[in-house]
Each structure stands twice: as structure tokens, then as C-alpha cells.
Enzyme design. Sequence first.
Site, short mmCIF file in Angstrom:
data_model
loop_
_atom_site.label_atom_id
_atom_site.label_comp_id
_atom_site.label_asym_id
_atom_site.label_seq_id
_atom_site.Cartn_x
_atom_site.Cartn_y
_atom_site.Cartn_z
N ASP A 106 0.84 -1.28 0.05
CA ASP A 106 -0.16 0.06 0.03
C ASP A 106 0.74 1.25 -0.06
O ASP A 106 1.72 1.26 0.52
CB ASP A 106 -0.92 -0.02 1.17
CG ASP A 106 -1.99 0.73 1.15
OD1 ASP A 106 -2.21 1.72 0.45
OD2 ASP A 106 -3.19 0.80 1.78
N HIS A 162 -0.33 4.47 0.06
CA HIS A 162 -1.28 5.63 0.57
C HIS A 162 -0.74 6.12 1.96
O HIS A 162 -0.41 5.38 2.57
CB HIS A 162 -2.72 5.48 0.64
CG HIS A 162 -3.23 4.95 -0.61
ND1 HIS A 162 -3.16 3.37 -1.12
CD2 HIS A 162 -3.62 5.56 -1.83
CE1 HIS A 162 -3.51 3.56 -2.41
NE2 HIS A 162 -3.98 4.88 -2.69
N SER A 191 -4.51 -4.66 1.96
CA SER A 191 -3.74 -4.24 3.25
C SER A 191 -4.43 -4.74 4.53
O SER A 191 -3.72 -4.86 5.46
CB SER A 191 -3.93 -2.75 3.47
OG SER A 191 -3.45 -1.93 2.35
#
Length: 913
Positions: free
Chosen positions: A755, A757, A808
Amino acid sequence: MLLSEIIKERILILDGAMGTMIQSYHLEEQDYRGERFKELPGQQKGNNDLLVLTNPDIIADIHRRYLEVGADIIETNTFNSQRISMTDYHCESYCRELNLAAARLARRLADEYTLKTPDKPRFVAGSVGPTNKTCSMGVYVDDPARRDVTFDNLVKAYKEQITALIEGGVDAILVETIFDTLNAKAAVFAAEQCMDSMRKYLPIMLSVTIADKTGRTLSGQTIDAFLASVSHINVFSIGLNCSFGASDMKPFLKELAAKAPCYISAYPNAGLPNTLGQYDQTPEEMAKEVRTFIDEGLVNIIGGCCGTTDAFIAQYPHLVCRDGVYRKPHVPFPPEKNLTLSGLDVLEIKKENNFINVGERCNVAGSRKFLRLIQEKKYDEAVEIARKQIEDGAQILDINMDDGLLATCDEMVHFINLLSGEPEIARVPFMIDSSDWSVISAALKCIQGKCIVNSISLKEGEALFMDHARELCRYGAAVVVMAFDEKGQADTYERRIEICQRAYRLLTEKVGMAPHDIIFDPNVLAICTGMPEHDSYAWDFIRATHWIHQNLPGVHVSGGISNLSFSFRGNNFVREAMHAVFLYHAIKHGLDMGIVNPSVTVKYDDIPAPLLELLEDVILNRKSSSGKLIEEATKMQNGEIQRTVSSMSDSWRSKIVEQRLRYALVNGVNEYIEEDLTEALSNFPSAIAIIEGPLMEAMNYVGNMFGEGKLFLPQVVKTARTMQKAVGFLQPYIEVEKKEGNKAGKVVLATVKGDVHDIGKNIVSVILSCNNYEVVDIGVMCPATDIVEAVLREKPNFVGLSGLITPSLDEMIHTVQTLKNSGISIPVVLGGATTSLLHTALKIAPVYDGPVIWVKDASQMVMVAAKLMNKAVCHKYIDSIKREQCLLREEYESKQDKIVSFDEARRNKLHLF
Ligand code: THG
């Protein structure tokens, strides 16, 4: 001489029907069984394929009769020789033997005739029928998503058949009487695997059956749609057989010949059957009709289907060669250069076409309503969301089931199967949206059309990227390639084009994917977030779109348009206006398609001039106007909070100090904060008490409003900034109050592996830092081992894990397990868009020894951290979290106890969540 050489020179003659010929021998039950199959249960009369074992002389005789009258190609007697059909005759265990025997028999006879007439070599096509089950259609009224056969089972059965046919010596594989394109795709998928493993590549021939005069297959596809569905196949010939006589077949043959990029075959029935099911057409009558196929240059291979015999085929040599001159064979069209997708109908995406709308609403992550409907198993209503989008103009449907608590694969397959049964919906191509490869491959196995896979990227490196791309080529799907790489998401112009260029090279040069099957998505990211570094996102996307078209020939560009306006959640007018303006400019610069809400009402022209100017400023990043737009948008929002705020707006300065601080934080007003804090310092026992009192209260309020969609992100960020300013001002006072000037606590923050982000994590970091925590942020894409290492090194008081996408969730489970295995049990606090209270309780907390605490958003973090750091309340707090999680698990399990399977839950319309 090879089939592929001779076909360039003349029209080849395929044999006629096997069944009609067998009938003429008037065989009885015992003729079919022979000695060997005396004991087989059930009736064997009619099991024509069995005759290659029990009465091979008759089959040999039939082959010989066709060869005698001039057939260039004979078909093996194996139309039903795979275990799905053969199970009906209890013969499933003889499939390999049947195919081997049939292929060897036909081979022997073909070779015999080649020897006799060496200038006219004879070929054997291995006949592969459609089976008696259909993979893309449901046949159960009560359970429209149920299928009688799966793609994998078809592939398995076909592999057994095709391997034996190839071993038996056939020259080509003829997948015939195709009535369901998905069955045919499975046959070809199997054929390619067999050929790969045997290292023997034979021509693959396809022959479709048109079910009605509208020109559709039984599974509902038009010819165009069928061609798009099989365009990934390296196909030798495509044609039509069965169902019609030659004259009724002709219009469809013309259509096929005008479009298919390969040789064309036609083997019609002997006219149409009469009321008794018999074929009355004479060989001469049929020949007259077939002759026009040749005269019009439509065909490369002609033969006969139901009702035809050697007398019919005997007519053909005179049609193919007249007065010693061969008639000209059909010249195939060059392959399609445009992206051509299909559902039941075709969708050709041409450069000169308008923008293509992809409906975004069937997305559990993008629509609360859709998520609820899927959770509650209200599939009828979920299907209506799809239908509504098509009515509103969606030309492709995006489908996304990525949610940590859904059985994502099952839900994806179930939903696609449901949609496939709705002709108004299944008309359009689907876009399979998932970050989980297993969901994508499950979906590909239930779609007969040519769909788009959304998405693949270089996030996990080149090898996996290319593996996935190769697999997509085998299934025949176009693909969205996101501008991500090992370093993360591209968020500048330079990174966007760098990644797209690299992906383009790999796909076109190493994988061999057609450029028109590649759709780049250079990341539509949220603007007006309150962070100046996001101001260039929209314009950089548009510039990247332009660059892609200039530099990467043949590809398309798409984007998830609604992402752009995430900052204005809850303010639909501004969101829609923003999308309209963005699309207006992006399409001008070459954006071909976009994932959008098709039911928009705000059009570019409807936007009032001042707002339009402001929107163009932010989208084209002309002036630093995002702050202004945020202000304007705030004014336009008519939610409850806005009303309370505006009713106070003139008078808030006259309120008591707690209320003024609260107002300042909720609205992100910095001007008076120092003045008000100075006043508060004399009212409150300590500086910390101000933070933990009115300031935190305001933060929590903002967090809750955000959670309910009543505030949008820039407002939260503004609040965080004001908080930072307030804390900065109070800092010296806090230092004095603190005995040794210690930090409030220490935390290691990480976004988990897979991930990239980090907005949420960064906000948490800011908020914690300005609350006097020592923050060790180890970044994005952190493998569990790195997190363990950081914890052992830094000895924090707790760990914060962040994740936005569904994979995630699994990674977080893995991470806490790894922490546990390293003997770590300090509190883990986690958050991010796909995480949830329930998922944390069910899946993460149970695999860790220490507490695992879910936070809804960044604003909750300080409160949680404060409780964890406060010795007096910490144990009680952790106990209450554990009790809550335990209750959630019990509640969930008591619901689960009632069912034994997902299927049963669906049948009983049980609400699982
Ligand atoms: N690129 C690619 N695929 C994508 C995206 C992308 N798929 C998902 C997403 N981004 C595009 N789809 C959506 C769907 C909905 C919303 C945004 C993007 C959306 N939904 C409202 C919200 O969250 O505020 C829904 C509110 C509600 O109805 O509950 O904005 O970029 N290749």
C-alpha cells in the site's frame, strides 16, 4: 504441404455430417455397445462417438466416402468426446481412448488418400463440440446466478480431449457449433495449454452457431461481439455451422467475412428441417446456394452440417474448381486496430468516438448503498443499480467487490453471473475492478465477452506485472494499467509519464500485448485538500494524458473521475461541477474514457461563471485558488453544521473562551487563536488541560462530522493546522509544566506492505507531533519485518499501522502476527479507509497478544494515544476495547452459526453482516 499453405491457393472442402451418415447404417443398441461395453448402464444408442471403439469400420467407411468425393479435410468423430457430455452415457472414463482412437482412425484414412493423390493432401480436423452444458448462462429460474459447469471444469475436460486428439495426429483443432462463447474460450484456453506443453502448434478453427434470425448466438452475442470476444486468439479460421441452411446463413456469413481477420469457413445444414425434423433439400439445391458464397468471395472452407451426406459434398469440387480453374478464396481482413470490447453487443472504441462513460456505482468501496445491498444480500436491488447506470448512459460497468469483510471472489462471481442473465445489462462490457488478482481471474472465468481488467501496475515489480499481463492475454481482456511502480503512486507529471512509458515497453515488447488493449490510468487524485502540493494533481493528469497520446501510440487513457473531488464529499453540486470542468479539459487533451457517476445533472454550461472560473483555476492550476474554492464550497454547502456555523458567524467572538476555541478549530480560523489561548491559560489549570479539553473536543467533533460525510477533507486539514498552531503556541507552557520536558510518548508509524497511501498516516503524524509525541514514521509499503525492526530499535509506546486498500487488511493480519512472533505486544493502533471496527475485532485482534485498537480517522488518534499513555486509565481502556471486540465476535459468530455455507446464506437470504 501444410494446411496453412494450401488454404492460400484454393477453397478447401470439409466433409459433411457424421450423424446423418451414421443414421443410414440403422445401428441398434448392441452395435453401439459391442462386446466391450455390454455392461454399461443406460442407453448407448445415439452415443455416436463410442463407435470408434465398438464399430470402427463404419466410421472408417464414412471417412472414406467423404474422402472419395473430394473432401480435403475430414473431422474426427469426437464431437461429444469430453467427460462433461460423456458422463450422460457413463463413458466419462473413456474420453482419452475415444479421442486417440478417433484421431488415429481419421489420420490413417487421410494419409491413405494423400498417398493416392499426392497433389491433393488430405487433413484431419479434431472435432471439439460445445459440450451439453453452458458456462455463461444460468438455467435455474430460482437461482439465476447458478451455473451447471465452470470454466475450470470445461478447461479440464477439453484438455483431456485435445491432448489425445493431438497425440492421435490431427492437423487442426476445430471448436465447433459454438453456442456459448465462454465455452469456446475455455476450449481454446485448453487447446493453447495443450499445445504449449506438447510443443506442437496446430491451427485453431472456430465455428459458431447462430441461434435465431436476429443473428445472435444462443448465449446472446451478436457476431461482432463474438469476434471481439475471441480477438485474443491466434485463430486460423472462423465460420458458421449448423442451425441454418445455406441461404439463411448467408447474411451472417457476409457480416463475418467482412470483419473477421482470418480465413472463413461455412458448413450449413441441408436447408431447414421440416416438421418431422428431416432435411428435404437436395444436394443440387444446396450446391446452388453454396455456390454464391464462393462467387462472392466469402469463404475459404466449405462443408456440410446436419442433413448433409457424401452426395452433398460430391457437389463441391465442381464449385471450387470450374473449367480447371480454382475459384478465388476469400482474402482475410487485417486485424482490428481499435480497442473492441463486448458484452452481448460490441463496443468499439475509436479515436474519433466520443468519451466513453464507465459506470462507477457498482462498487462496494465507492457507494455506501451498493455495499449495504451486497452485505444484506439484496442482489435484486444491487442489479437495479447496474440497470439504472445503463439507462443513464453508462457504456461499460465497473464492478468492485473489494471489502475486507466480503467474500470478494464469491461476490464478484455471483454478481457477474446475475448481471449476465439480464440482457439489458449484459449488453455492455464489464470492467473488473479489484486490487486482488484472485478476484480478477475468478471474474474472467465467468465473462463471455471481452472485458477490461482494472487494474495491474508495476507496484510489485516487473515480473508479476508481466505474469499478470500474459494471463490477461490468454483470457482475452483489455487492461487498465495504473501509474504505480515499486516506489509508489505517481503524483507528478514526470513520474506519471515515466511509469506509463516503462509499462508500455514491457507490455508491447516483452509481453506482446496489442497497444490498443492497454488503457493507462495516470491517477486522478484529490485536489483542494488544503495541501498546496496537491494543487497540481489535476493539471498534471491532463498533461500526462496528452503526453501518453503523443508518445505511446495506440493506447487509451482513462481515470476514476470522482476521486478528483473527494475533498468535497457531501457537497454534490461542487463535486459534479468540478467533474464537468475536469472532463471538459481532459477530453480535449485526449482522455478516452472515465469511471464516472453516469447520473450527473450538472453540466459544464450550467456552472455559474464565478464558480466556473474558480474551478478552472484549480483544475488548470492557474492561480493558487484552491483555498478560495474551499471557502466557496463551504459557503455553498447546506449541511447542518454549516447552518450552525453561519448562524454563529457574526457573533462567535462574543462567546465564552471555550466556545471561541471550539469555533476556531472547527472552522480552522487561526486569527484569534493566540489571543483566545492566552485568555484560556488564565482560566484552565494547565496548558495540557486546554488541549485535552476544548481543543480535543473540537477535534473529535470534526472527526465525527467527517465520518458522517458532513465535512470534507480540506476542512479537517484546516482544523488540523489550527490545532498545530494552537499546540505550537502552548508548547512553551507545556514544557514548563512538564517535569523533565519528556515527550508525551513515542510511536512508530507505517503504511503496510502493498500500500502506498499515506495522507491519513501523515495527518496522524502531524497531529501526534503537535501533541508532543515523538513520531518515527517509517513510510509506505513497509514489510512486516521492517516494522518489527523499527519497533525493536525505537522501543515506541505503540505502533500505528495505516492502509487504504483491501489487500492491506490481510497484510495487517500478517504484520501483527509477525510482531507477535517477535515477542512484541505493545498496543497496535490501526486505521485507513478499508479498515473497520468489525474487521479489526474479527481478524486482527485475535492473532495478536497485545491490544489492537481501530481508529476511525486521524482525529481520534490523539485521544487513543492519550489514553494509552495515561497509566491511570490505560488498563481500563484496553479492557473495554477487548470486551467490545469480544462482543462483536460473539455477535458475528452467532449469526454465522445459523448457516453452513455462503451459498446457503444466499439461498436463505440471510444477512451476514
Ligand atoms: N482508477 C481506476 N479504477 C478506479 C479508480 C481510479 N476504481 C475505483 C475508483 N477509482 C473509481 N470509482 C469511484 C466510485 C465512487 C466514488 C469515487 C470513485 C465516490 N463515491 C462517493 C464517495 O465516496 O463520496 C459515494 C458516496 C456514496 O454514494 O456512498 O466518490 O481512479 N482504474
